[in-house]
Design an enzyme around this catalytic site. Structure first.
Site, short mmCIF file in Angstrom:
data_model
loop_
_atom_site.label_atom_id
_atom_site.label_comp_id
_atom_site.label_asym_id
_atom_site.label_seq_id
_atom_site.Cartn_x
_atom_site.Cartn_y
_atom_site.Cartn_z
CG HIS A 1 -6.05 1.22 -0.25
ND1 HIS A 1 -6.40 1.42 0.97
CD2 HIS A 1 -6.08 -0.42 -0.34
CE1 HIS A 1 -5.81 0.44 1.36
NE2 HIS A 1 -5.93 -0.45 1.15
CD GLU B 1 -20.93 -7.50 23.76
OE1 GLU B 1 -21.17 -6.53 22.93
OE2 GLU B 1 -22.00 -6.97 24.53
CG HIS C 1 -29.37 -14.36 25.64
ND1 HIS C 1 -30.32 -14.06 24.51
CD2 HIS C 1 -29.11 -13.95 25.74
CE1 HIS C 1 -30.30 -12.94 24.95
NE2 HIS C 1 -29.73 -12.63 26.01
CG HIS D 1 -2.17 -1.06 1.21
ND1 HIS D 1 -0.96 -2.46 1.70
CD2 HIS D 1 -3.12 -1.42 1.08
CE1 HIS D 1 -1.96 -2.74 1.57
NE2 HIS D 1 -3.27 -3.25 0.78
C1 LIG Z 1 -11.98 -4.90 9.32
C2 LIG Z 1 -11.04 -4.73 8.05
N1 LIG Z 1 -12.29 -5.14 7.23
C3 LIG Z 1 -11.84 -4.78 5.60
C4 LIG Z 1 -10.22 -5.04 5.41
C5 LIG Z 1 -9.15 -4.70 4.57
N2 LIG Z 1 -8.60 -3.28 4.31
C6 LIG Z 1 -8.21 -2.89 4.30
S1 LIG Z 1 -7.71 -1.16 4.26
C7 LIG Z 1 -9.37 -0.63 3.64
C8 LIG Z 1 -9.84 0.49 3.45
C9 LIG Z 1 -9.07 1.46 4.46
O1 LIG Z 1 -9.45 2.73 3.78
P1 LIG Z 1 -8.84 4.20 5.33
O2 LIG Z 1 -9.15 3.59 5.66
O3 LIG Z 1 -10.07 5.26 3.91
O4 LIG Z 1 -7.08 4.23 4.12
P2 LIG Z 1 -6.77 4.69 3.11
O5 LIG Z 1 -6.78 3.80 1.50
O6 LIG Z 1 -7.30 6.03 2.82
O7 LIG Z 1 -5.45 4.50 3.58
C10 LIG Z 1 -10.21 -2.08 3.98
C11 LIG Z 1 -11.61 -2.17 3.71
C12 LIG Z 1 -9.15 -4.37 6.48
N3 LIG Z 1 -7.70 -4.57 7.19
N4 LIG Z 1 -10.05 -4.65 7.92
#
Ligand SMILES: Cc1ncc(C[n+]2csc(CCOP(=O)(O)OP(=O)(O)O)c2C)c(N)n1
Ligand SMILES: [Mg+2]
Length: 694
Positions: free
Chosen positions: A286, A438, A499, A38
């Site tokens: 990204h 939780e 539950h 990234h």
């Molecule tokens: C719980 C979770 N869901 C999905 C992902 C997959 N994922 C990684 S980065 C991302 C997008 C994140 O967007 P943002 O926080 O705005 O990051 P940016 O691209 O702006 O750095 C996703 C969906 C993850 N790492 N964790």
């Protein structure tokens, strides 16, 4: 500006820019080389991370586990190259699991060249147990910020217990960086709400407001007013409109440090892929490498030599050494001197700090644990647990915790004189009130454990599902987090299938490294706690009954100390030599004992194995395991009010499992036991069938 040939001494401003661009280009090159990763967010946030680390953070790269360091959490873990670049440029040193410095850097340039490759100290996402200088494992979005709330709670608690006038032993701050993804996740909302309620003014989140996630612009799915949301939580909300403005960022961070009574949220407007002519502000920045051509164009835009790769220009490491390095070293040596004089005035408290840092327990910590007398009526697992918790919290000063609003049901409330509630202004309280949150509760427990405090979080076992992602991370991080889950099976009968846990046990048993324990009577509860409290690098889940379970007569049956081996022979026929084995955990242990007595009366030689923990049993020698489950005895019946999945491992392909193959139902417990077959006669019948005697 030429980056390679520095003719004249550079100005501070030039050195700042050179350092920022080094973080950027190392990130770009690493992702390009790995053909995966990234790049866009490190390119955008390099100025932020540079400013936090080199101008503000009290962190000594020579000792990344110095207890009073400021914490830095990269909650948008996909931007890990920010951390690898920074740990490398600050020359942060590696430490081992025994907390010793091992004499080499945490992240080498070679590690960065081998970003995302097997064995590299620059893995895809920040991993706490793997790379020194990483404060918590991140990647599952939202976990980092939620964990940071636990770190902030820990600092407040530690300061209350250990600071004395003139001795600010714990006065650190916690910085967390997050993106749109973290703030969309529910866990972040839970954690932010609690942090606002508690007024954690040692906590600062910086939000990378770049309007981009993977699928495109945030206008697709995220259009709320984030600033107003955090104001409503009770946070101090600041905005920096230009992610490249180091002075404005520094200014906002200094406002944070002056703000009392509430946490700070800094909205930073940034451009993902900053500097890349064709990727700037695009979702493609990204998670895709820029490509060779775009890498060159971007380096040109930074005024960087286009052909240079993994370049750390002269002066950059020195600039970090003069910034965070010098500031951290001075702060640590001042603190070390302070602790030395504190030790003279407060030797007991100082030795507590020492023990805590090494995850040791105070001498005699288990001396007052209760022993429960035999009692056919018995006591509920949760009630025995409540008694144990109240003893442990008094004998281990730094053991604290609470429930997600179920304290009265979980019996986790610490009721002894002076236990107190942890609230704004009563920071020394040992009862944490997580509210009905939780998921963030589990992440907060992890944050406490990362801060070396021993902590537990509690709820109904069924709602462990709501906490599971953070429990999984506790195992991945090898943290001694403790989760206390009551209402372990159908004991809450009338509440019905919503539950009644079914698949929770097997799903937790499937998490590598996690210890799951389902004790069978009050004395097994005591032994379960004795075992888990001694874990230094493993989390544990205790699964406890709501309803009373008979307290077994340990004169007749084997001592509960067998819990420490995961499974043990509780009862044998006279003279041993069993022909059939009954295995059970939790409430089904006394059921198996009843069946065993019936079988004995009929002349059938049955053995009862109490099996509170598969994981602990698997760690025993083959010899021990064979002594409990002799391979020659093939007639076996397992009984557990949970999914049958996995029990074949212990009963074999010819054995029988009495468990749950459907959801439960709403009815009194007795009716459920009858409907689903958890009755002594049914267990005895299954045993006879195994022996072909039916
Ligand atoms: C719980 C979770 N869901 C999905 C992902 C997959 N994922 C990684 S980065 C991302 C997008 C994140 O967007 P943002 O926080 O705005 O990051 P940016 O691209 O702006 O750095 C996703 C969906 C993850 N790492 N964790
Ligand atoms: Mg984003």
């Amino acid at each position: 500006m030429s980056a390679t040939h520095v003719a004249e001494p550079m100005t501070e401003t030039q050195l700042d820019q050179l350092s920022v661009d080094t973080i950027r280009t190392l990130s770009i090159d690493a992702v390009q080389q790995a053909k995966s990763g990234h790049p866009g967010t490190p390119m955008a946030l390099a100025p932020l991370v540079y400013t936090i680390w080199n101008r503000v953070l009290r962190f000594d790269p020579a000792d990344p586990i110095w207890p009073n360091r400021d914490r830095f959490v990269l909650s948008n873990g996909h931007a890990s190259m920010l951390l690898w670049s920074t740990l490398h440029l600050t020359e942060t040193q590696a430490v081992n699991a025994d907390y010793e410095r091992v004499g080499h850097p945490s992240v080498s340039l070679e590690d960065i060249r081998r970003f995302r490759q097997l064995g590299s100290k620059a893995p895809g996402h920040p991993e706490y147990h793997w790379v020194s200088g990483v404060e918590t494992t991140t990647g599952p979005l939202g976990q980092g910020v939620a964990t940071s709330v636990g770190m902030a709670i820990a600092q407040k608690w530690l300061a209350d217990r250990y600071n004395r006038p003139g001795f600010p032993i714990f006065d650190y701050n916690i910085y967390a960086v997050c993106g749109d993804g973290c703030l969309m996740e529910g866990i972040a909302s839970e954690a932010a709400s609690l942090a606002g309620h508690l007024g954690l003014d040692n906590l600062c989140w910086v939000y990378d407001n770049n309007h981009i996630t993977i699928e495109g612009p945030t206008s697709l799915a995220f259009t709320e007013d984030v600033a107003t949301r955090f104001l409503a939580y009770g946070w101090n909300v600041l905005r920096v409109g230009d992610a490249n403005d180091l002075d404005r960022i520094e200014q906002a961070l200094s406002v944070f440090r002056m703000t009392k009574g509430r946490p700070t949220f800094i909205i930073l407007d940034s451009h993902i892929g900053y500097g890349s002519p064709h990727r700037h502000d695009t979702a493609a920045a990204h998670g895709e490498p820029l490509g060779d051509k775009e890498v060159r164009l971007t380096k040109r835009a930074y005024g960087w030599p286009e052909e240079a790769q993994f370049l750390v220009p002269e002066g950059v490491r020195e600039h970090f050494a003069a910034g965070v390095g010098a500031r951290g070293a001075a702060a640590r040596s001042k603190w070390t001197a302070l602790l030395a004089s504190y030790r003279t005035a407060n030797p007991d408290l100082a030795s507590e700090i020492d023990q805590m840092q090494r995850r040791e327990l105070p001498a005699g910590w288990d001396g007052n644990l209760p022993v429960f007398p035999a009692d056919a009526k018995g006591i509920a697992g949760r009630d025995a647990s409540g008694k144990v918790l109240n003893v442990l919290a008094q004998s281990i000063p730094w053991f604290l915790g609470g429930s997600a609003d179920l304290g009265p049901s979980n019996k986790t409330t610490l009721t002894y004189e002076g236990a107190g509630d942890f609230q704004a202004g009563t920071w020394g309280g040992k009862n944490l009130h997580f509210g009905i949150r939780e998921h963030s509760m589990a992440a907060i427990v992890n944050g406490l454990a990362l801060s070396k405090v021993r902590a537990f979080g509690a709820t109904f076992f069924i709602f462990s599902d709501y906490a599971r992602p953070a429990i999984r991370l506790s195992a991945l991080m090898e943290l001694p987090s403790l989760f206390v889950f009551t209402h372990d099976a159908m004991g809450d009968g009338e509440d019905g299938p919503t539950h009644q846990p079914i698949e929770q046990l097997v799903s937790l048993r499937a998490i590598p490294g996690l210890v799951t324990l389902r004790p069978g009577d009050a004395n097994e509860v005591v032994e379960a706690y004795r075992y888990v409290m001694q874990l230094r690098h493993q989390p544990a889940v205790l699964v406890l009954s709501r309803q009373p379970l008979p307290t077994l007569d340990r004169g007749t049956y084997a001592p509960a100390a067998g819990v420490a081996r995961g499974a043990y022979v509780l009862a044998d026929p006279p003279g041993g030599n069993p022909e059939v084995i009954l295995l059970a955990s939790g409430s089904e242990v006394s059921l198996a004992v009843e069946a065993h007595e019936k079988l004995l009366a009929e002349g059938i030689r049955s053995r009862v194995v109490s099996m509170p923990s598969w994981e602990i049993f698997e760690q025993q020698t083959q010899e021990y395991r064979d002594s409990v489950l002799p391979p020659t005895v093939k007639a076996r019946v397992a009984v557990e009010q949970a999914s049958t999945l996995g029990w074949e491992r212990y009963v074999g392909s010819s054995g029988h499992v009495i468990g749950m193959r459907t959801f439960g139902a709403s009815a009194p417990l007795k009716a459920l036991q009858e409907k689903f077959g958890f009755e002594p006669d049914r267990v005895a019948a299954a045993a006879k069938e195994q022996l072909g005697k039916r």
